[in-house]
Every structure is written in C-alpha cells, then in structure tokens.
Design a protein around this motif. Structure first.
Motif, PDB file in Angstrom:
ATOM      1  N   LEU A 150      36.426  33.005  51.578  1.00 25.96           N
ATOM      2  CA  LEU A 150      36.722  33.831  50.000  1.00 25.96           C
ATOM      3  C   LEU A 150      36.609  34.463  50.353  1.00 25.96           C
ATOM      4  O   LEU A 150      37.686  35.955  49.382  1.00 25.96           O
ATOM      5  CB  LEU A 150      35.140  33.464  49.472  1.00 25.96           C
ATOM      6  N   ARG A 173      39.795  37.027  51.032  1.00 26.80           N
ATOM      7  CA  ARG A 173      40.851  37.649  49.474  1.00 26.80           C
ATOM      8  C   ARG A 173      39.775  38.519  48.254  1.00 26.80           C
ATOM      9  O   ARG A 173      39.859  38.948  47.590  1.00 26.80           O
ATOM     10  CB  ARG A 173      40.935  36.255  48.702  1.00 26.80           C
ATOM     11  N   ARG A 218      47.794  37.459  38.694  1.00 31.03           N
ATOM     12  CA  ARG A 218      47.315  36.527  39.495  1.00 31.03           C
ATOM     13  C   ARG A 218      46.231  36.739  40.427  1.00 31.03           C
ATOM     14  O   ARG A 218      45.791  35.836  40.929  1.00 31.03           O
ATOM     15  CB  ARG A 218      48.719  35.444  39.684  1.00 31.03           C
ATOM     16  N   ARG A 247      42.428  35.903  40.720  1.00 30.38           N
ATOM     17  CA  ARG A 247      42.651  34.839  42.082  1.00 30.38           C
ATOM     18  C   ARG A 247      41.627  35.897  43.154  1.00 30.38           C
ATOM     19  O   ARG A 247      39.974  35.243  44.005  1.00 30.38           O
ATOM     20  CB  ARG A 247      43.120  34.818  43.260  1.00 30.38           C
ATOM     21  N   ARG A 248      41.358  37.341  42.992  1.00 31.32           N
ATOM     22  CA  ARG A 248      40.340  37.997  44.105  1.00 31.32           C
ATOM     23  C   ARG A 248      39.601  38.018  43.063  1.00 31.32           C
ATOM     24  O   ARG A 248      37.716  37.943  43.492  1.00 31.32           O
ATOM     25  CB  ARG A 248      41.140  39.437  43.765  1.00 31.32           C
ATOM     26  N   ALA A 295      37.112  35.013  44.001  1.00 29.28           N
ATOM     27  CA  ALA A 295      36.809  34.630  45.148  1.00 29.28           C
ATOM     28  C   ALA A 295      35.928  35.870  45.445  1.00 29.28           C
ATOM     29  O   ALA A 295      33.822  35.797  45.362  1.00 29.28           O
ATOM     30  CB  ALA A 295      37.839  35.496  46.111  1.00 29.28           C
ATOM     31  N   ASP A 296      36.244  37.809  43.837  1.00 32.39           N
ATOM     32  CA  ASP A 296      34.562  38.059  43.899  1.00 32.39           C
ATOM     33  C   ASP A 296      32.860  36.922  43.450  1.00 32.39           C
ATOM     34  O   ASP A 296      32.059  37.404  43.546  1.00 32.39           O
ATOM     35  CB  ASP A 296      34.519  39.185  43.177  1.00 32.39           C
ATOM     36  N   CYS A 341      32.378  34.197  42.734  1.00 31.00           N
ATOM     37  CA  CYS A 341      31.940  32.672  44.005  1.00 31.00           C
ATOM     38  C   CYS A 341      31.124  33.578  44.959  1.00 31.00           C
ATOM     39  O   CYS A 341      29.864  33.202  45.019  1.00 31.00           O
ATOM     40  CB  CYS A 341      33.415  32.276  44.653  1.00 31.00           C
ATOM     41  N   LEU A 342      31.672  34.995  45.777  1.00 27.34           N
ATOM     42  CA  LEU A 342      31.014  35.031  46.755  1.00 27.34           C
ATOM     43  C   LEU A 342      29.458  36.232  46.076  1.00 27.34           C
ATOM     44  O   LEU A 342      28.571  35.770  46.825  1.00 27.34           O
ATOM     45  CB  LEU A 342      31.801  36.397  47.534  1.00 27.34           C
ATOM     46  N   LEU A 343      29.700  36.875  44.763  1.00 22.79           N
ATOM     47  CA  LEU A 343      28.266  37.636  44.151  1.00 22.79           C
ATOM     48  C   LEU A 343      27.352  36.053  44.205  1.00 22.79           C
ATOM     49  O   LEU A 343      26.420  36.330  44.290  1.00 22.79           O
ATOM     50  CB  LEU A 343      28.955  37.995  43.209  1.00 22.79           C
TER      51      LEU A 343
END
Lengths: 286, 291
Positions: free
Chosen positions: A92, A95, B20, B24-25, B28-29, B31-33
């Motif tokens: 992750l 990206r 897109r 996607r970025r 990802a952001d 999810c990480l957060l």
C-alpha cells in the motif's frame, strides 16, 4: 605462515572468548542439566536422571498445553499477522501519497522501537475490560468482551502483531523496491488485474524475502517472554502460557531447574532447526 | 503521465486513466490511515494518560493538563536510579559488543581464510537462537561462578548475546570499505592496527553507528535478561523496575505508569530517529538484516 595466520586471527579473540564463555557455555550446560534433577534450593547435589525430564514433559498436561499455545501464538502472530500485514502495508505504501506513507511508517515503527515491557503495558491497557478496545466496540455498537480473560492467547498474539509488524514492513518495502517497474507495467498492459499481478509476479519475485522474513519472525516470536509476562503472566490459569513462560514457571516458581532446562533445550532445538533453515535460505541467495 | 497525454490527445481517454490512478492512491491512503489509527490508539493512550490527572485505561481527552504525574515519578528511587542502571548496563554491554565486533569483523572482512565461511555461518546460526531459552542455564551457571546479581555479569551476558548479530552487521559494513585505500596505507608502512583505526573505522562511521544504536536499543528494551540475572531491587534497570508500578503497589497509578513509560521510551525513539535519518529512511536496517 602459521604465525601470520595466528597474528591475523588475534583480533577475533575477545569476541570468541565472550561467545564461548557466555553463549556456547550455557548452551552446553543446558544440554547437561536437562538430564539431571537439579533443583533451585535445598538440595546439595543433583544426579543424572537420563531422559526422565523429557518423559515427564511429554506426559505433562501443562507442557502439551504450552506447546499448543506456542504454536497458536507463532502461527497467528508471526506467520499470519506480522507477515501478511507487513506485506500489505509495504505494498500500500508504494501507492500512497508521501505524507500518509511517512505518518503510517512512523507510527508502526514507533510501536516496534518501544521497549518490550512498555509495549506490554500499552496493550494490556488496550485489551482490558475497561480499556480502549471495548470503548471502540461500544462506539460501534458491537459486543464488548473481557479480552484478557476470554481470549488471552489471541490478545497476546495481537499484541505481538502490533509490536512486530514494522520489521516485516521494512523487509518487504526493501524487497518491493527492487522489483523492476517494467515487469509490473508489462503485466498491467497485458491486462493482469491486481490480485493476479500479486500472485504471479510480485510474490514469486520476492519469495526469498518472504522466506527470510518468516524465519526471522518465527525465531523472534519463539522467544517472546516480557510481552506476555506483563500482559497476562501466562494466565488466567495457564491459558496464555507459551513455552518460555512454562519454562520459567517450572524452573523458578516450582524450583525444578532440571525440568525447566529440559523444556529450554527443546525450545532451543526448535530454534536451532529454524535457524538452520534460515541459513539454507541465505545460502541460495548468496 | 506526460507521455500519456502526448500519445493520446483525445481527452476522454486520458481522464479515466488518471482518475483511476488518483482513486487508487486515495484508496491506499485510506487503508493506511485506518491501520495507522489502529496502531496509534495504544500510543495515544500512553501520551494522553501521562498528562491526565485522572488517567484510567481508556483513550480519552485528559481531564485537564497536568505535569503532576511526571513530578511524582521524577525521583531518585522511581526514575533516576533505574535509568542510570539501564544506561550503565546497556552502555557497558554495547561498548563491549561494538569493540569486540569491530575487532572480529576486521580479519573476517580483510583476510582470506578457509575458516571464515564456517565461522560466519556459525555466527549467523547463533543470531537465530532464542536467547530466552538459554536464560535458565545461564542463571544456574552464574550462581556457580558468583556472577549472579552483579552488574558486570549482566553486562558480559548482554554483550555476548548481542555479539553474533553485531559481528554479522559489522562485517557487512566493513566489506563496503574498498580495500585499495588500505593497501595504499600498507605500502606506506602502516600497521594493521593503524589502518583499522585511521582508515577503515572513519570510513564506516554510519555502519558503526547503526550497530551501536541497534545494540543499545535492543538491550534497553530487554526485560528477561536483567529480570533473571539481577536480584537486588537497587540494581534493576528501568525495564524491570517499571513492574513496581504494577504488581507490588496494590492500586495502579495509571497516570504515573504512563509518565514513566514516556520517560523510559523517549531515548530509544530519539536514537532510532537519529540513525534512520542518517541512513536516509528507516529501510537500512531491514536491508542489512536481509544480508
């Protein structure tokens, strides 16, 4: 010739002496007292009892319980938890935008750098009945639990995931950066979706890192003591008593050093086995 | 992205692809957060509780700010002596391990010998052994040779337990220093010692720093070794004395416990930041471990 060799080997002496006296010595001693009935106090001398300690161990309910819990602890926290979460975070992060990447990396690594006992306290507070996890569950209208009582082995496993994921994340970040961009892009052009790219390209290309990481995680997890000690003392009862805690209890609380050492020797053998596997893995890499 | 724009001037094709990538970025952001927030909760608890006059076990905004918790623990008995003990034990162990590792790494890195490979393999094998498992025999051994409950015994064991990894890392860092520089010094008549001290060591400063910090941080956080090898409360390092807050005092003062945790953890976090920066990101250790 030999004289020069000796002179050249001279700087190795302090390290070799230290290692022999304080590492090889105890291991040899371990292999010896595991076959005696040495006790902590009261007894003037110990006698050789052969395989008695090991026979006791395999017949001991507590020992089998500890083996089983160690297995659960290792599989859940190291093989599944740290490894998968570490890989997920690393990919992750490739990206994500830079500030998010830095923030997440910082927090996860902080959890890793914290002293073991502090990590134990933080997670103890987190999993306690009146702790943060239950407060969060309440806020989400989910049922609360007394985690350290109902699922102690799971709570300490999650604690180990919290503490150890950073290592996997660092290993996998380094590995993913080494994959040439063209390879993934080519697959993308050929129409391979995210999961297929992961399965057919990324994972095969980083398989050596996966192996290394799994070995190191497992070895580290096998020797976790402080974290569990602080959170549950192996309890309630013996429901989170992994092998290191069982070994400690037998040797010191029950004063049976011989028996405790036999357990230690078994733990050491398992560790040695994994260590040899790790060496083989590195050998193919070099 | 610039190339996409050039090759495909039709704007309707470009925008979905870019959007897109952006989405996607963003995914990802997010999810990480979420993960970061989950990891952050226990950390937030310790920081907030340390300044909370009525701290309990849940993360919450403090009932007013106070430094009372810190004032209560910053005394000789509770904080300064354990921290000093930690410093002496871990500092001594680290110094010993680093000096031995530098000395050992030099011949391993510089001279060809049939014994190098088996020696290194043994060292690497030893890095994998669970140290926890040898602590019971170490205790029994230390009782017999009167090293139990002595700081020097603990320092020696700390150094020995960290040595395999320290030698391995140090040898790898030393391999990175080109041999030609030394050969030039040798022809000028420098001895082995001189070339190690004057040429190799200064060139591998970051490597030595990494090994030093890594050893120190590992020992600073180690609980089991001093827990087993030391008995007198006055000699205990912070990793063991922190238990006083818990077991022996009956009621737990969570605010003070949190304040102590903050004081005890800060040095290692700062040290880690120091080397992580120096090596350009935190990935160096992972890379070094990989061999």
């Amino acid at each position: 010739m030999t004289r020069r060799t000796l002179a050249r080997a001279l700087p190795l002496t302090p390290a070799v002496v230290l290692l022999l006296l304080f590492l090889a010595g105890p291991i040899a001693y371990c292999a010896y007292i595991a076959f005696t009935d040495l006790q902590l106090t009261g007894q003037a001398e110990s006698s050789f009892v052969g395989l008695e300690n090991f026979r006791t161990a395999f017949g001991d309910e507590g020992f089998r319980n500890a083996v089983w819990l160690t297995l659960v602890f290792t599989v859940v926290s190291s093989l599944v938890g740290q490894n998968t979460l570490g890989l997920a975070l690393a990919s992750l992060m490739q990206r994500a935008s830079k500030p998010v990447r830095t923030l997440t990396g910082g927090i996860v690594i902080t959890a890793w750098v914290l002293p073991e006992v502090v990590a134990g306290f933080l997670l103890y507070a987190f999993f306690r009945r009146e702790g943060t996890l239950n407060a969060v569950l309440d806020a989400l209208h989910l049922p609360r639990q007394n985690w350290l009582f109902t699922l102690p082995i799971l709570a300490v496993s999650f604690a180990n995931v919290w503490r150890g994921t950073a290592f996997s994340m660092l290993v996998y970040s380094a590995a993913l950066q080494e994959i040439p961009r063209e390879v993934t892009e080519a697959a993308q052009v050929d129409g391979a979706g995210g999961w297929r790219r992961l399965w057919h390209i990324t994972l095969p290309m980083i398989r050596r890192s996966i192996g290394t990481n799994l070995m190191l995680n497992t070895l580290q997890t096998l020797s976790v003591f402080g974290l569990i000690w602080v959170m549950t003392r192996g309890g309630p009862g013996d429901r989170s008593q992994t092998l290191p805690l069982f070994m400690y209890e037998q040797a010191f609380q029950n004063s049976m050093i011989g028996y405790g050492t036999a357990v230690a020797l078994l733990l050491l053998l398992v560790g040695a086995l994994f260590s040899v596997l790790y060496l083989r893995l590195l050998r193919t890499e070099v | 992205m610039a190339r996409t724009r050039v090759t495909r001037p039709a704007s309707r094709r470009v925008s979905p692809r870019i959007s897109r990538r952006i989405s996607r970025r963003a995914a990802a952001d997010v999810c990480l957060l979420v993960v970061a927030a989950a990891f952050c909760l226990p950390l937030a608890w310790v920081v907030l509780s340390s300044v909370d006059p009525r701290a309990d076990l849940t993360v919450k905004a403090p009932d007013g700010l106070t430094l009372g918790n810190f004032e209560a623990i910053l005394t000789a008995d509770v904080t300064f002596r354990p921290l000093l003990n930690s410093l002496l034990l871990c500092g001594g162990g680290t110094a010993l391990a680093v000096v031995c590792a530098v000395l050992a790494a030099y011949p391993l890195s510089r001279f060809q010998s049939r014994l190098n490979r088996p020696f290194l393999l043994t060292i690497l094998f030893a890095t994998g052994l669970p140290i926890t498992a040898v602590m019971v025999p170490v205790y029994a051994l230390f009782v017999q040779v009167d090293l139990i409950d002595t700081p020097q015994g603990t320092v020696l064991f700390f150094a020995a337990s960290q040595l395999p990894f320290a030698i391995w890392l140090m040898k790898n860092f030393m391999d990175g220093v080109p041999k030609e520089l030394e050969e030039a010094a040798w022809t000028d008549g420098a001895s082995t010692w001189q070339s190690l001290l004057r040429i190799v060591l200064p060139l591998m400063g970051p490597g030595v720093a990494v090994v030093t910090v890594f050893s120190f941080v590992t020992m600073w956080g180690n609980f089991f070794v001093p827990f087993m090898l030391l008995l007198t409360p006055d000699r205990m390092p912070a990793s063991v004395s922190i238990n006083e807050f818990f077991g022996n005092r009956g009621m737990v003062a969570y605010g003070q416990l949190a304040a102590f945790s903050v004081v005890y953890s800060t040095p290692v976090i700062l040290l880690y930041v120091l080397i992580a920066r120096r090596l350009g990101g935190g990935f160096a250790l992972g890379g070094a471990v990989k061999g």
